[in-house]
Scaffold this motif. Structure first.
Motif, PDB file in Angstrom:
ATOM      1  N   VAL A 199       0.575  -1.448   0.141  1.00  0.00           N
ATOM      2  CA  VAL A 199       0.023  -0.039   0.053  1.00  0.00           C
ATOM      3  C   VAL A 199       1.038   1.231  -0.265  1.00  0.00           C
ATOM      4  CG1 VAL A 199      -1.779   1.756   1.221  1.00  0.00           C
ATOM      5  CG2 VAL A 199      -1.808  -0.800   1.185  1.00  0.00           C
ATOM      6  N   LEU A 200       0.572   1.740  -1.147  1.00  0.00           N
ATOM      7  CA  LEU A 200       1.453   3.463  -1.386  1.00  0.00           C
ATOM      8  C   LEU A 200       0.514   4.521   0.000  1.00  0.00           C
ATOM      9  CD1 LEU A 200       3.701   4.613  -2.302  1.00  0.00           C
ATOM     10  CD2 LEU A 200       2.737   5.112  -4.774  1.00  0.00           C
ATOM     11  N   VAL A 201      -0.521   4.634  -0.822  1.00  0.00           N
ATOM     12  CA  VAL A 201      -1.766   5.165   0.238  1.00  0.00           C
ATOM     13  C   VAL A 201      -2.767   5.207   0.319  1.00  0.00           C
ATOM     14  CG1 VAL A 201      -2.490   6.883  -1.805  1.00  0.00           C
ATOM     15  CG2 VAL A 201      -1.887   8.142   0.518  1.00  0.00           C
ATOM     16  N   THR A 202      -3.708   5.172   1.391  1.00  0.00           N
ATOM     17  CA  THR A 202      -5.035   4.755   1.630  1.00  0.00           C
ATOM     18  C   THR A 202      -6.680   6.437   1.707  1.00  0.00           C
ATOM     19  OG1 THR A 202      -5.266   5.170   4.230  1.00  0.00           O
ATOM     20  CG2 THR A 202      -4.127   3.022   3.074  1.00  0.00           C
ATOM     21  N   SER A 203      -7.052   5.900   0.851  1.00  0.00           N
ATOM     22  CA  SER A 203      -8.146   7.245   1.627  1.00  0.00           C
ATOM     23  C   SER A 203      -8.006   7.966   3.083  1.00  0.00           C
ATOM     24  CB  SER A 203      -9.671   6.565   1.712  1.00  0.00           C
ATOM     25  OG  SER A 203      -9.444   6.251  -0.691  1.00  0.00           O
ATOM     26  N   ALA A 204      -8.232   6.572   4.196  1.00  0.00           N
ATOM     27  CA  ALA A 204      -8.333   7.162   5.758  1.00  0.00           C
ATOM     28  C   ALA A 204      -6.872   8.402   5.391  1.00  0.00           C
ATOM     29  CB  ALA A 204      -7.117   5.488   6.493  1.00  0.00           C
ATOM     30  N   GLU A 205      -5.405   8.625   4.904  1.00  0.00           N
ATOM     31  CA  GLU A 205      -5.246   9.056   5.151  1.00  0.00           C
ATOM     32  C   GLU A 205      -5.063  10.412   3.908  1.00  0.00           C
ATOM     33  OE1 GLU A 205      -0.569   7.514   4.326  1.00  0.00           O
ATOM     34  OE2 GLU A 205      -1.684   6.011   3.724  1.00  0.00           O
ATOM     35  N   LEU A 206      -5.602  10.150   3.226  1.00  0.00           N
ATOM     36  CA  LEU A 206      -6.458  12.020   2.295  1.00  0.00           C
ATOM     37  C   LEU A 206      -7.445  12.514   3.478  1.00  0.00           C
ATOM     38  CD1 LEU A 206      -6.168  10.045  -1.009  1.00  0.00           C
ATOM     39  CD2 LEU A 206      -4.941  11.032  -0.346  1.00  0.00           C
ATOM     40  N   ALA A 207      -7.818  11.499   4.050  1.00  0.00           N
ATOM     41  CA  ALA A 207      -9.086  11.623   4.448  1.00  0.00           C
ATOM     42  C   ALA A 207      -8.693  13.284   5.149  1.00  0.00           C
ATOM     43  CB  ALA A 207      -9.854  11.514   5.178  1.00  0.00           C
ATOM     44  N   ARG A 208      -7.298  12.359   6.300  1.00  0.00           N
ATOM     45  CA  ARG A 208      -7.066  13.674   7.505  1.00  0.00           C
ATOM     46  C   ARG A 208      -6.008  14.415   6.819  1.00  0.00           C
ATOM     47  NH1 ARG A 208      -5.652   8.280   9.205  1.00  0.00           N
ATOM     48  NH2 ARG A 208      -3.702   7.993   8.461  1.00  0.00           N
ATOM     49  N   GLN A 209      -6.349  14.809   5.259  1.00  0.00           N
ATOM     50  CA  GLN A 209      -5.381  15.716   5.153  1.00  0.00           C
ATOM     51  C   GLN A 209      -6.769  16.369   4.184  1.00  0.00           C
ATOM     52  OE1 GLN A 209      -2.056  14.622   2.255  1.00  0.00           O
ATOM     53  NE2 GLN A 209      -1.437  12.588   3.227  1.00  0.00           N
ATOM     54  N   GLY A 210      -7.944  16.531   4.102  1.00  0.00           N
ATOM     55  CA  GLY A 210      -8.934  16.990   3.959  1.00  0.00           C
ATOM     56  C   GLY A 210      -9.529  16.660   3.154  1.00  0.00           C
ATOM     57  N   LEU A 211      -9.254  15.771   3.156  1.00  0.00           N
ATOM     58  CA  LEU A 211      -9.615  15.063   0.921  1.00  0.00           C
ATOM     59  C   LEU A 211     -10.299  13.176   1.373  1.00  0.00           C
ATOM     60  CD1 LEU A 211      -6.512  15.363  -0.617  1.00  0.00           C
ATOM     61  CD2 LEU A 211      -8.462  16.754  -1.539  1.00  0.00           C
ATOM     62  N   PRO A 212     -11.525  13.754   2.327  1.00  0.00           N
ATOM     63  CA  PRO A 212     -12.763  12.749   2.903  1.00  0.00           C
ATOM     64  C   PRO A 212     -13.987  12.404   1.519  1.00  0.00           C
ATOM     65  CG  PRO A 212     -13.666  15.015   3.718  1.00  0.00           C
ATOM     66  CD  PRO A 212     -12.114  15.358   2.533  1.00  0.00           C
ATOM     67  N   THR A 213     -14.011  10.877   1.662  1.00  0.00           N
ATOM     68  CA  THR A 213     -14.576  10.392   0.247  1.00  0.00           C
ATOM     69  C   THR A 213     -15.630   9.449   1.517  1.00  0.00           C
ATOM     70  OG1 THR A 213     -13.259   8.482   0.238  1.00  0.00           O
ATOM     71  CG2 THR A 213     -13.884  10.708  -1.391  1.00  0.00           C
ATOM     72  N   TYR A 214     -16.804   9.565   0.639  1.00  0.00           N
ATOM     73  CA  TYR A 214     -17.684   8.935   1.704  1.00  0.00           C
ATOM     74  C   TYR A 214     -18.685   7.357   0.491  1.00  0.00           C
ATOM     75  CZ  TYR A 214     -17.913  12.824   4.289  1.00  0.00           C
ATOM     76  OH  TYR A 214     -16.484  13.778   5.195  1.00  0.00           O
ATOM     77  N   ASP A 215     -18.812   6.702   1.051  1.00  0.00           N
ATOM     78  CA  ASP A 215     -19.725   5.352   0.784  1.00  0.00           C
ATOM     79  C   ASP A 215     -21.080   5.369   1.017  1.00  0.00           C
ATOM     80  OD1 ASP A 215     -21.103   3.285  -0.932  1.00  0.00           O
ATOM     81  OD2 ASP A 215     -20.133   2.021   0.516  1.00  0.00           O
ATOM     82  N   VAL A 216     -22.261   5.751   0.270  1.00  0.00           N
ATOM     83  CA  VAL A 216     -23.764   6.765   0.396  1.00  0.00           C
ATOM     84  C   VAL A 216     -24.829   5.419  -0.073  1.00  0.00           C
ATOM     85  CG1 VAL A 216     -22.329   8.444   0.818  1.00  0.00           C
ATOM     86  CG2 VAL A 216     -23.894   8.526  -1.610  1.00  0.00           C
ATOM     87  N   TRP A 217     -25.738   6.287   0.668  1.00  0.00           N
ATOM     88  CA  TRP A 217     -26.708   5.718  -0.256  1.00  0.00           C
ATOM     89  C   TRP A 217     -27.549   6.715  -1.163  1.00  0.00           C
ATOM     90  CZ3 TRP A 217     -27.668   0.485  -0.832  1.00  0.00           C
ATOM     91  CH2 TRP A 217     -27.182  -0.589  -0.205  1.00  0.00           C
ATOM     92  N   VAL A 218     -28.300   6.774  -1.530  1.00  0.00           N
ATOM     93  CA  VAL A 218     -28.958   8.138  -3.097  1.00  0.00           C
ATOM     94  C   VAL A 218     -29.987   7.271  -3.230  1.00  0.00           C
ATOM     95  CG1 VAL A 218     -27.112   9.129  -3.521  1.00  0.00           C
ATOM     96  CG2 VAL A 218     -28.344   7.284  -5.009  1.00  0.00           C
TER      97      VAL A 218
END
Length: 332
Positions: A199-218
């Motif tokens: 693993v080079l980077v995870t979405s958790a690390e990016l979220a901590r840097q102000g780049l959050p992503t979500y899995d959602v129901w629409v």
């Protein structure tokens, strides 16, 4: 030979009966809520496997599994499904196209369940080593957004990397053939490529840097307007499993039955599920009311602006507040 009146009447009644049965069957099918889901890992997949969404709502549900959010959005737009499970990036693109949908529930704030994995034999030890390499990612997904955002953070020109569009289900085969050097993806593909990658980077690390992503129901707005009780039941069932998991995360995540159920629904390996469950955040109803009213709307607006800047969107919506609602969370 003449057919008797009695026989004619009998045949007529039989034909009418068959027709009524046909339309009754059609009515049952029409009443079934059609829901498209993906393979993200979260506690509520156990509820899906156990049929609790149907039991708690008293409603028939037709579940359909999709490979990516783009397919889910197309199904929503065409009316093939009523509710869909997508990434927040997809909501940003849907907003740009003025699709009449709303986010009514967050399935997960993404963390280590999505990651950029590189081949161990590709000589990639730092972000700069990605230059000239081939990276696979499902386009217009949360992983795609995270990849482009990470490259920008690292000061790497994405045009100097070959980024190709592959479905999550297609990535493991391309990886095994040696067609790609890296991939940003989710389960079950993530678990497969991690076996021979790092693993080079995870979405958790990016979220901590102000780049959050979500899995959602629409949900399609037309459906939401007429099915308040069902949507409230859906969110209530989901929150019950979020609460159960958060109260005792380790027992839940290592329970053999839970692992089998989540694995059956998502295709993920049991050994990966426990870690992935811990890698995401599952906000409570009260937390979601705050997120969907502010942080989430800003996140999808920022995502849309970023994708436009990257040439992935032609336009962005002037306001994304209509793409999220808190009315079905059950919070007073």
């Amino acid at each position: 030979m003449r057919v008797s009146i009695t026989k004619k009447i009998s045949r007529f009644v039989g034909a009418v009966g068959s027709t009524l049965l046909f339309f009754a069957a059609q009515a049952v099918l029409a009443d079934a809520v059609k829901i498209g889901y993906q393979t993200g890992i979260d506690p509520s997949k156990v509820a899906l496997a156990d049929g609790l969404y149907e039991k708690n709502s008293g409603q028939q549900i037709e579940w359909r599994r999709f490979d990516n959010g783009a397919e889910v959005i197309r199904a929503l737009a065409s009316g093939d499904i009523d509710i869909g499970n997508v990434g927040s990036t997809i909501v940003a693109t849907a907003g740009a196209r003025k699709l009449p949908i709303s986010t009514f529930l967050i399935a997960a704030e993404l963390g280590t369940s999505e990651a950029l994995v590189v081949r161990k034999d590709a000589g990639i030890n730092s972000p700069e080593d990605l230059l000239g390499k081939t990276i696979a990612v499902p386009f217009v997904s949360t992983s795609h957004y995270s990849l482009l955002a990470a490259l920008k953070k690292w000061g790497i020109d994405s045009k100097k990397i070959k980024i190709i569009n592959l479905r999550g289900s297609e990535i493991p085969a391309a990886w095994k053939r040696g067609d790609i050097h890296a991939a940003y993806v989710w389960e079950p593909a993530l678990g497969v490529i991690k076996e021979t990658g790092k693993v080079l980077v995870t979405s958790a690390e990016l979220a901590r840097q102000g780049l959050p992503t979500y899995d959602v129901w629409v949900v399609r707005n037309q459906f939401a307007d007429k099915n308040t009780d069902f949507l409230k039941s859906f969110t209530k069932t989901t929150f019950e499993f979020f609460s159960t998991y958060k109260a005792n995360p380790t027992p839940f995540a290592y329970d053999e039955d839970n692992l089998k159920k989540i694995g059956r629904i998502t295709g993920a390996k049991a050994n990966d599920i426990s870690v992935l469950l811990a890698g995401n955040q599952y906000p409570s109803a009260e937390q979601q009311q705050e997120i969907l009213s502010g942080v989430y709307i800003q996140a999808i607006a920022d995502t849309a602006s970023f994708l436009k800047e990257q040439g992935k969107l032609d336009t962005v919506a002037p306001d994304y507040s209509s793409y999220a609602t808190t009315k079905f969370l059950g919070v007073q």
